[in-house]
Motif scaffolding. Structure first.
Motif, short mmCIF file in Angstrom:
data_model
loop_
_atom_site.label_atom_id
_atom_site.label_comp_id
_atom_site.label_asym_id
_atom_site.label_seq_id
_atom_site.Cartn_x
_atom_site.Cartn_y
_atom_site.Cartn_z
N VAL A 96 0.83 -1.20 0.00
CA VAL A 96 0.00 0.00 0.00
C VAL A 96 0.87 1.25 0.00
N GLU A 97 1.90 1.27 0.85
CA GLU A 97 2.78 2.43 0.93
C GLU A 97 3.51 2.67 -0.39
N GLY A 98 3.93 1.60 -1.04
CA GLY A 98 4.61 1.76 -2.33
C GLY A 98 3.70 2.33 -3.39
N ALA A 99 2.42 1.91 -3.41
CA ALA A 99 1.48 2.46 -4.39
C ALA A 99 1.23 3.94 -4.13
N VAL A 100 1.05 4.32 -2.86
CA VAL A 100 0.83 5.74 -2.53
C VAL A 100 2.08 6.56 -2.84
N ARG A 101 3.24 6.01 -2.55
CA ARG A 101 4.49 6.74 -2.83
C ARG A 101 4.69 6.95 -4.32
N THR A 102 4.31 5.96 -5.12
CA THR A 102 4.40 6.13 -6.57
C THR A 102 3.51 7.27 -7.05
N MET A 103 2.30 7.33 -6.51
CA MET A 103 1.38 8.41 -6.90
C MET A 103 1.91 9.76 -6.44
N ARG A 104 2.58 9.82 -5.30
CA ARG A 104 3.09 11.09 -4.80
C ARG A 104 4.31 11.56 -5.59
N ILE A 105 5.19 10.64 -5.94
CA ILE A 105 6.42 11.03 -6.64
C ILE A 105 6.14 11.35 -8.11
N HIS A 106 5.34 10.51 -8.76
CA HIS A 106 5.04 10.70 -10.18
C HIS A 106 3.60 11.19 -10.35
N TRP A 107 3.23 12.21 -9.62
CA TRP A 107 1.83 12.64 -9.57
C TRP A 107 1.36 13.20 -10.91
N ARG A 108 2.23 13.83 -11.66
CA ARG A 108 1.79 14.40 -12.93
C ARG A 108 1.36 13.32 -13.91
N ALA A 109 2.19 12.33 -14.10
CA ALA A 109 1.83 11.25 -15.03
C ALA A 109 0.68 10.41 -14.50
N VAL A 110 0.70 10.12 -13.20
CA VAL A 110 -0.34 9.27 -12.61
C VAL A 110 -1.70 9.93 -12.66
N LEU A 111 -1.79 11.17 -12.20
CA LEU A 111 -3.08 11.86 -12.19
C LEU A 111 -3.56 12.18 -13.61
N GLY A 112 -2.64 12.45 -14.52
CA GLY A 112 -3.04 12.68 -15.91
C GLY A 112 -3.73 11.46 -16.51
N ILE A 113 -3.16 10.27 -16.26
CA ILE A 113 -3.77 9.05 -16.78
C ILE A 113 -5.08 8.74 -16.07
N SER A 114 -5.08 8.79 -14.74
CA SER A 114 -6.29 8.42 -14.00
C SER A 114 -7.44 9.38 -14.26
N LEU A 115 -7.16 10.66 -14.38
CA LEU A 115 -8.23 11.63 -14.68
C LEU A 115 -8.82 11.39 -16.07
N VAL A 130 -3.96 3.83 -6.90
CA VAL A 130 -3.66 2.97 -5.75
C VAL A 130 -3.97 1.51 -6.08
N ALA A 131 -5.14 1.27 -6.69
CA ALA A 131 -5.52 -0.11 -7.01
C ALA A 131 -4.57 -0.72 -8.05
N ALA A 132 -4.29 0.04 -9.12
CA ALA A 132 -3.38 -0.48 -10.14
C ALA A 132 -1.97 -0.64 -9.60
N GLY A 133 -1.53 0.31 -8.78
CA GLY A 133 -0.19 0.20 -8.20
C GLY A 133 -0.07 -0.98 -7.27
N MET A 134 -1.09 -1.23 -6.46
CA MET A 134 -1.04 -2.38 -5.56
C MET A 134 -1.02 -3.69 -6.34
N THR A 135 -1.78 -3.78 -7.43
CA THR A 135 -1.77 -4.99 -8.24
C THR A 135 -0.41 -5.21 -8.88
N ALA A 136 0.20 -4.15 -9.41
CA ALA A 136 1.52 -4.29 -10.03
C ALA A 136 2.58 -4.67 -8.99
N LEU A 137 2.53 -4.04 -7.82
CA LEU A 137 3.51 -4.37 -6.78
C LEU A 137 3.27 -5.77 -6.22
#
Length: 430
Positions: free
Chosen positions: A131-150, A399-406
Motif C-alpha cells: 500500500v505504501e509503495g502504491a501511494v508513494r508512486t502516486m506522490r512522486i510521479h503525480w503528474r503522469a499518474v493523475l493525468g492518466i487516472s483523470l 492505488v488499485a493499479a499500483g497495488m496490483t503491479a507491486l
C-alpha cells in the motif's frame, strides 16, 4: 578461527619462511618477554575484543595456545592487566570479558538491509509496504499518474452517466418511495432483471476503466520501483503495443465472470418461468451465491494477468496462465491484499459522495416527505454524482493499479528471485 575486519586471513605469506627457521623455544621466549613488558611492539593502541584472532602477515608469529590456556587467560589476571579478568592487554582496569564489537566501541555488524532504488525495498513485501509503495508512486510521479487516472475516470464516468440516465431501470420499483412494490415473485424477478442490466453496464465500464488504467500505470510503477523517472507520454509509448492484447484480456475476464453468474442463476430463472416461482427464487439465490464464490476464486486467480501481460509482453492466454501460476499456493494472501484495495477504493468513494451530498444539501436544501426518487436521477444530480465519481476514481485507480503491479512483483520476488534481477538493472542505470 574467525578473521577480524581489516586483518589478513591465514595463508601463505613471506613470513612463512621465517616461521620455519624459528624454533618453539625462541617463540616461547619472545612471548614471555612480550607479556612482561605489558604492550608488545606489534600491537596497536586500540585492540578488538579478546578472542582467537588471526595473526598479521607483517608481524612476528605468535605461539598458538590451546583451548584450556585461552580460557585461563580470560579468567585469570595477567601481568600488566590491572587485575581485571579478561581485560585487554595494555589497557588496565577494563571490565569483564567483552563479547562483540559493539561492546568494544565498534559498530555492530548487523543484517544488511535490502537495496531500495525506488519506491519499495527489493525484497519480499508486507501488505502495508505494498500500500505504501502504491501511494508513494502516486506522490512522486503525480503528474503522469493523475493525468492518466483523470483521463480514464472522465471518459468512463461520462458514458456511465449517460447510461444511468437513459437506461430503462426497474430498480425504483424495489424502493418504497419510488413506486409500486412488487406484489408477486414474478414481478420481483422482472424488477431484478431490469435492474441488473444497468448495474452490469456500470460494473463493466468500471472494470474496463480499471484495466485500462492498469495498463498505463503498471508501466509507471515498474519504472518507479527502479527509481527511474517516467512521463505519461513515455508510459503510453511503452504500453501501446500491448493495448490490443489488453483489450482482449479486459473482454475475456469479465465475460468469464459474467458467464459464471449466468450459469449460476439461469436454473432458478427457468424454474420460476415454469410456474414454480417460490422454488425458482430460492434456487436463483443459491445459484447466485455459488456463482459469487466461483467468480471470486477466478477473479483472484487471474488478478495478476494485467501486469504479467504488460511487463512480460505475453499474450492473453499466456498472461492468464502466468497469473494462475503466481497465485497458486498464495490465494488467500492475494485475496487479502486485493480486498484491502477494494476497501480503500470504497472508503475514498464514500468520502467523495459525502462531500457531494453535503454540497447538494447546502445549495438546494432538503426536500419534503413527498420528494420523488426520480428527482435524484435528473441531469443536474447525475452530473454532481459523476463529478464525485471522477474525483474518487482519479485517486483510487492509481492505488488499485499500483497495488496490483507491486503484488505481481512481490510474488515474482518470492518465487523467482526477481529482486536479484531488479538490483542488477538498477545498478546498470548508475
Amino acid at each position: 578461527m574467525t578473521d577480524s575486519p581489516g586483518r589478513t586471513s591465514p595463508g601463505s605469506s613471506p613470513s612463512d619462511e621465517t616461521d620455519k627457521a624459528t624454533g618453539p623455544a625462541d617463540e616461547a621466549d619472545k612471548a614471555g618477554k612480550a607479556d612482561q613488558e605489558g604492550l608488545p611492539a606489534q600491537w596497536a593502541q586500540e585492540q578488538p575484543p579478546p578472542g582467537d584472532w588471526s595473526a598479521s602477515a607483517q608481524g612476528p608469529p605468535r605461539q598458538r595456545r590451546g583451548t584450556r590456556e585461552r580460557a585461563r587467560a580470560q579468567t585469570d589476571p595477567g601481568p600488566g592487566h590491572g587485575g581485571a579478568p579478561g581485560g585487554v592487554p595494555g589497557q588496565p582496569g577494563q571490565p569483564g570479558p567483552q563479547t562483540g564489537w559493539q561492546q568494544a566501541g565498534r559498530p555492530q555488524w548487523g543484517r544488511p538491509q535490502a537495496p531500495q532504488p525506488g519506491v519499495i525495498p527489493l525484497r519480499p513485501l508486507q501488505a502495508g509496504e505494498i500500500v505504501e509503495g502504491a501511494v508513494r508512486t502516486m506522490r512522486i510521479h503525480w503528474r503522469a499518474v493523475l493525468g492518466i487516472s483523470l483521463t480514464v475516470a472522465i471518459g468512463t464516468q461520462a458514458v456511465a452517466t449517460v447510461v444511468d440516465r437513459l437506461w430503462d431501470r426497474g430498480t425504483p420499483d424495489l424502493d418504497p418511495l419510488g413506486g409500486a412494490t412488487p406484489e408477486t415473485p414474478q414481478e420481483l424477478v422482472e424488477a431484478i432483471g431490469n435492474g441488473m442490466g444497468g448495474i452490469g453496464v456500470a460494473w463493466l465500464l468500471s472494470l474496463v476503466g480499471s484495466i485500462t488504467a492498469a495498463a498505463l500505470l503498471t508501466v509507471i510503477v515498474s519504472r518507479a520501483v527502479l527509481g527511474r523517472p517516467v512521463t505519461a507520454r513515455e508510459a503510453w509509448r511503452s504500453a501501446r503495443p500491448q493495448l490490443g492484447r489488453m483489450a482482449g484480456l479486459m473482454v475475456l475476464v469479465p465475460m468469464l465472470l459474467i458467464g459464471v453468474f449466468a450459469v449460476g442463476i439461469v436454473w432458478g430463472l427457468l424454474v420460476a418461468a415454469a410456474g414454480a416461482e417460490r422454488a425458482g427464487m430460492s434456487l436463483t439465490a443459491l445459484g447466485g451465491l455459488a456463482a459469487m464464490v466461483v467468480a471470486t476464486w477466478l477473479w483472484i486467480r487471474y488478478s495478476l494477468a494485467a501486469p504479467a501481460l504488460m511487463l512480460e509482453k505475453q499474450g492473453v492466454a499466456a498472461a492468464m496462465r502466468r497469473s494462475a501460476k503466481l497465485v497458486r499456493g498464495a490465494w488467500w494472501r492475494v485475496f487479502g491484499i486485493q480486498l484491502i484495495s477494494i476497501l480503500i477504493t470504497a472508503l475514498v468513494g464514500l468520502m467523495a459522495q459525502a462531500v457531494v451530498l453535503v454540497f447538494d444539501v447546502f445549495v438546494h436544501g432538503t426536500g419534503g416527505q413527498g420528494q420523488s426518487v426520480a428527482d435524484a436521477t435528473d441531469w443536474a444530480s447525475l452530473i454532481e454524482i459523476g463529478i464525485a465519481a471522477v474525483v474518487s476514481s482519479a485517486l483510487t485507480l492509481p492505488v488499485a493499479a499500483g497495488m496490483t503491479a507491486l503484488l505481481y512483483m512481490d510474488q515474482r520476488i518470492r518465487r523467482e528471485s526477481l529482486d536479484v534481477e531488479l538490483v542488477r538493472s538498477a545498478g546498470e542505470d548508475k
